[in-house]
Motif scaffolding. Structure first.
Motif, PDB file in Angstrom:
ATOM      1  N   GLU A 173      39.394  38.758  42.553  1.00 41.02           N
ATOM      2  CA  GLU A 173      38.432  39.202  41.750  1.00 41.02           C
ATOM      3  C   GLU A 173      37.316  38.555  42.354  1.00 41.02           C
ATOM      4  O   GLU A 173      36.894  37.501  42.424  1.00 41.02           O
ATOM      5  CB  GLU A 173      38.559  38.978  40.198  1.00 41.02           C
ATOM      6  CG  GLU A 173      37.481  39.289  39.253  1.00 41.02           C
ATOM      7  CD  GLU A 173      37.636  39.178  38.056  1.00 41.02           C
ATOM      8  OE1 GLU A 173      38.161  37.963  37.528  1.00 41.02           O
ATOM      9  OE2 GLU A 173      37.341  39.831  36.904  1.00 41.02           O
ATOM     10  N   GLN A 175      33.653  37.962  41.032  1.00 39.03           N
ATOM     11  CA  GLN A 175      32.956  38.265  39.735  1.00 39.03           C
ATOM     12  C   GLN A 175      31.339  38.450  40.035  1.00 39.03           C
ATOM     13  O   GLN A 175      30.818  37.785  41.114  1.00 39.03           O
ATOM     14  CB  GLN A 175      33.004  37.081  39.046  1.00 39.03           C
ATOM     15  CG  GLN A 175      34.526  36.644  38.565  1.00 39.03           C
ATOM     16  CD  GLN A 175      34.511  35.362  37.571  1.00 39.03           C
ATOM     17  OE1 GLN A 175      33.539  34.997  36.790  1.00 39.03           O
ATOM     18  NE2 GLN A 175      35.476  34.551  37.998  1.00 39.03           N
ATOM     19  N   ALA A 183      29.263  40.073  34.189  1.00 31.85           N
ATOM     20  CA  ALA A 183      30.423  39.438  35.040  1.00 31.85           C
ATOM     21  C   ALA A 183      31.224  38.790  33.765  1.00 31.85           C
ATOM     22  O   ALA A 183      32.653  39.222  33.783  1.00 31.85           O
ATOM     23  CB  ALA A 183      29.910  38.411  35.474  1.00 31.85           C
ATOM     24  N   LYS A 187      35.162  41.107  33.334  1.00 35.79           N
ATOM     25  CA  LYS A 187      36.299  40.260  33.583  1.00 35.79           C
ATOM     26  C   LYS A 187      37.012  40.501  32.442  1.00 35.79           C
ATOM     27  O   LYS A 187      38.243  40.861  32.498  1.00 35.79           O
ATOM     28  CB  LYS A 187      35.898  38.891  33.727  1.00 35.79           C
ATOM     29  CG  LYS A 187      36.877  37.849  34.086  1.00 35.79           C
ATOM     30  CD  LYS A 187      36.405  36.301  34.189  1.00 35.79           C
ATOM     31  CE  LYS A 187      37.435  35.454  34.639  1.00 35.79           C
ATOM     32  NZ  LYS A 187      38.612  35.905  35.401  1.00 35.79           N
ATOM     33  N   SER A 205      39.893  34.241  41.655  1.00 36.20           N
ATOM     34  CA  SER A 205      38.611  35.028  40.986  1.00 36.20           C
ATOM     35  C   SER A 205      37.489  33.988  40.954  1.00 36.20           C
ATOM     36  O   SER A 205      37.444  32.764  40.545  1.00 36.20           O
ATOM     37  CB  SER A 205      39.042  35.168  39.341  1.00 36.20           C
ATOM     38  OG  SER A 205      37.747  35.601  38.781  1.00 36.20           O
ATOM     39  N   SER A 207      32.928  33.889  41.893  1.00 34.67           N
ATOM     40  CA  SER A 207      31.588  34.677  41.810  1.00 34.67           C
ATOM     41  C   SER A 207      31.030  35.044  43.014  1.00 34.67           C
ATOM     42  O   SER A 207      30.942  34.042  44.181  1.00 34.67           O
ATOM     43  CB  SER A 207      30.436  33.924  40.998  1.00 34.67           C
ATOM     44  OG  SER A 207      29.073  34.556  41.086  1.00 34.67           O
ATOM     45  N   HIS A 235      33.215  43.159  40.751  1.00 32.96           N
ATOM     46  CA  HIS A 235      32.374  43.583  39.853  1.00 32.96           C
ATOM     47  C   HIS A 235      31.120  44.427  40.056  1.00 32.96           C
ATOM     48  O   HIS A 235      30.456  44.933  39.346  1.00 32.96           O
ATOM     49  CB  HIS A 235      31.948  42.468  39.092  1.00 32.96           C
ATOM     50  CG  HIS A 235      32.830  41.554  38.227  1.00 32.96           C
ATOM     51  ND1 HIS A 235      32.499  40.633  37.487  1.00 32.96           N
ATOM     52  CD2 HIS A 235      34.433  41.480  38.097  1.00 32.96           C
ATOM     53  CE1 HIS A 235      33.577  39.993  36.746  1.00 32.96           C
ATOM     54  NE2 HIS A 235      34.742  40.826  37.350  1.00 32.96           N
TER      55      HIS A 235
END
Ligand code: AHR
Length: 330
Positions: A173, A175, A183, A187, A205, A207, A235
């Motif tokens: 993922e 983010q 975000a 999620k 996961s 950012s 995202h």
């Protein structure tokens, strides 16, 4: 000596009176509702930054809609920093704008500045992203997307596609900006939806700050650390587009070896979907300008507005992207 001091005092008093007069005159031209000199509504808008294709489309929509609606727009780009947004809002308060709108870069930490706006009697509209303030009197309304739903739609599509899977399906993922509403919510929505299939596991996961370059860099790390990646949930489109480069460089075929799900549906993302490099996109519309101007006029006139206004959005498969692409506006 005594005479000279008296003359000085008189001169100081006269200068003081003149200055006070001119400040009052300036104050008057700013008051009367804080409108622009020509009587138009003044809207102070603090934008998050220019991190993605979505954001660029959102800024264009707001600027064009302000011109169209005859609203004087004071636009500020916060470069993804909360302290810049707080500074911009304080400037707008000082300038006595009629209405303040902003898209909060993160959810928390707004109460103090929002109270300052309320004390100055300037209505605030949240657009695109919301805040987590418990005090609902700090802003008039929120205009934007249901981010939890976007994450849920992405997750539900994956659950549907992996119904027959007998072994683990490893998901990575990307983010959005840490602490931002999209975000957090995307999620959450995604995690809830994929819980329906115990084979689906988020193995990493992190950012990517909603940016293409960061998406590429984090995906490179994911690929190095995880020998088996089946799915990427990004995202936003931009991080997904950056990740495409990392996936290709690692000798894998995006859209085939790794299923790619993103959010936004900006033109570049839709092109990747139509080309088969992405597999699914949940739409998030940036075209908030016209509704925002309408709300600014209403709150300035003291009219009641709904507490929350959600944008209508859809989802796209590869076939639907091919159909929609020629008429895509952003
Ligand atoms: O807040 C909306 C999000 O912010 C968009 O999904 C993303 O592209 C943008 O940067």
């Amino acid at each position: 000596m005594r005479t000279r001091r008296t003359a000085g005092t008189i001169i100081a008093a006269v200068v003081g009176v003149l200055l006070a007069g001119s400040v009052a005159a300036c104050g008057n031209s700013d008051t009367g509702g804080g409108s622009a000199d020509d009587g138009r509504i003044t809207l102070g808008f603090s934008q998050v930054g220019a991190e993605s294709g979505w954001r660029t489309a959102n800024t264009t929509s707001i600027k064009e809609a302000a011109t169209e609606a005859g609203i004087e727009l004071k636009f500020d780009d916060a470069q993804q920093k909360q302290e810049n947004q707080i500074k911009a809002i304080r400037n707008f308060i000082q300038q006595k704008v009629d209405v303040i709108a902003f898209s909060p870069v993160v959810e928390s930490g707004w109460d103090t500045v929002l109270k300052e706006a309320r004390d100055a009697d300037i209505p605030v509209i949240l657009t695109d992203r919301s805040v987590d303030s418990a005090d609902r009197s700090l802003y008039k309304t929120f205009l934007g997307s249901d981010f939890v739903k976007e994450g849920r739609l992405a997750g539900e599509w994956l659950v549907e596609q992996t119904r027959g899977a007998s072994g683990p399906v490893n998901i990575v993922e990307l983010q959005g900006t840490t602490g931002s509403a999209p975000a957090n919510d995307r999620k959450e929505g995604f995690a809830k939806a994929i819980a329906a299939n115990p084979n689906l596991k988020v193995v990493a996961s992190q950012s990517g700050d909603f940016k293409r370059a960061d998406g590429k860099q984090v995906m490179e790390q994911f690929l190095k650390a995880n020998p088996k990646i089946d799915v990427l949930f990004a995202h936003n489109d931009d991080m997904g587009l950056g990740a495409l480069e990392a996936i290709t460089a690692a000798g894998k075929v995006p859209g085939k070896d790794i299923t790619i799900i993103t959010i936004d549906a900006v033109k570049d993302g839709m092109q990747a979907l139509a080309d088969g490099r992405f597999n699914f996109i949940a739409e998030c519309s940036p075209l908030l300008g016209p509704q925002l101007m309408d709300l600014a006029k209403k709150v300035h006139a003291g009219e009641e507005v709904p507490a929350r206004i959600e944008t209508e959005e859809t989802t796209f498969t590869q076939e639907q992207a091919k159909e929609a692409l020629p008429n895509r506006r952003y």
